[in-house]
Design a protein around this motif. Structure first.
Motif, PDB file in Angstrom:
ATOM      1  N   ALA A   2       0.947  -1.458  -0.161  1.00  9.63           N
ATOM      2  CA  ALA A   2      -0.101  -0.059  -0.090  1.00  9.63           C
ATOM      3  C   ALA A   2       0.748   1.163   0.025  1.00  9.63           C
ATOM      4  O   ALA A   2       1.778   1.649   0.906  1.00  9.63           O
ATOM      5  CB  ALA A   2      -0.991  -0.005   1.273  1.00  9.63           C
ATOM      6  N   TYR A  52      -3.548   3.266  -3.224  1.00 12.86           N
ATOM      7  CA  TYR A  52      -4.295   2.497  -2.448  1.00 12.86           C
ATOM      8  C   TYR A  52      -5.389   2.092  -3.211  1.00 12.86           C
ATOM      9  O   TYR A  52      -5.979   3.081  -3.924  1.00 12.86           O
ATOM     10  CB  TYR A  52      -4.841   3.401  -1.099  1.00 12.86           C
ATOM     11  N   SER A  57      -9.204   1.248   2.296  1.00 11.17           N
ATOM     12  CA  SER A  57      -7.483   1.024   2.499  1.00 11.17           C
ATOM     13  C   SER A  57      -6.926   2.305   2.707  1.00 11.17           C
ATOM     14  O   SER A  57      -6.096   2.324   3.332  1.00 11.17           O
ATOM     15  CB  SER A  57      -7.009   0.183   1.425  1.00 11.17           C
TER      16      SER A  57
END
Length: 119
Positions: A2, A52, A57
């Motif tokens: 991420a 992301y 998230s």
């Protein structure tokens, strides 16, 4: 991972400048550009520069960056002069909701009536 650019991500390529886009605003953490298939007279996407895959998230992994995206959505609405009449900010999450690019992005829509519930 991420936050890291993804080689196969269209929006990461826009951030990197290797894919063209009609950029209307850019900050240290975000890029806003016109949607190539607009659904309203104003249809701008606001994305974080960090990757992301979806809004959840982003909110979990980088809440300050999520706030930047929302703040920029409001700035875009003002810049596009739809803030006085109303606008919509939409995050599609997952294929069932219509997400086709898995890099968080907020759609800023305005300039026409927006019915509720959305279709």
């Amino acid at each position: 991972m991420a936050g890291e650019p993804q080689a196969d991500c269209l929006f990461c390529k826009i951030v990197a400048g290797t894919v063209p886009a009609t950029v209307v605003r850019e900050t240290e953490t975000t890029v806003a550009f016109r949607d190539i298939n607009p659904q309203a007279p104003t249809h701008v996407l606001v994305i974080p520069k960090a990757h992301y895959p979806d809004a959840a998230s982003l909110a979990a992994g980088a809440p300050d960056l999520a706030a930047d995206v929302l703040r920029e959505a409001g700035e875009i609405a003002a810049q596009e002069k739809v803030d006085d009449h109303g606008y919509r900010i939409v995050f599609n999450t997952g294929t069932g909701a219509g997400q086709t690019v898995f890099h968080t992005h907020a759609h800023v829509l305005g300039g026409r009536g927006l019915q509720w519930p959305p279709g």
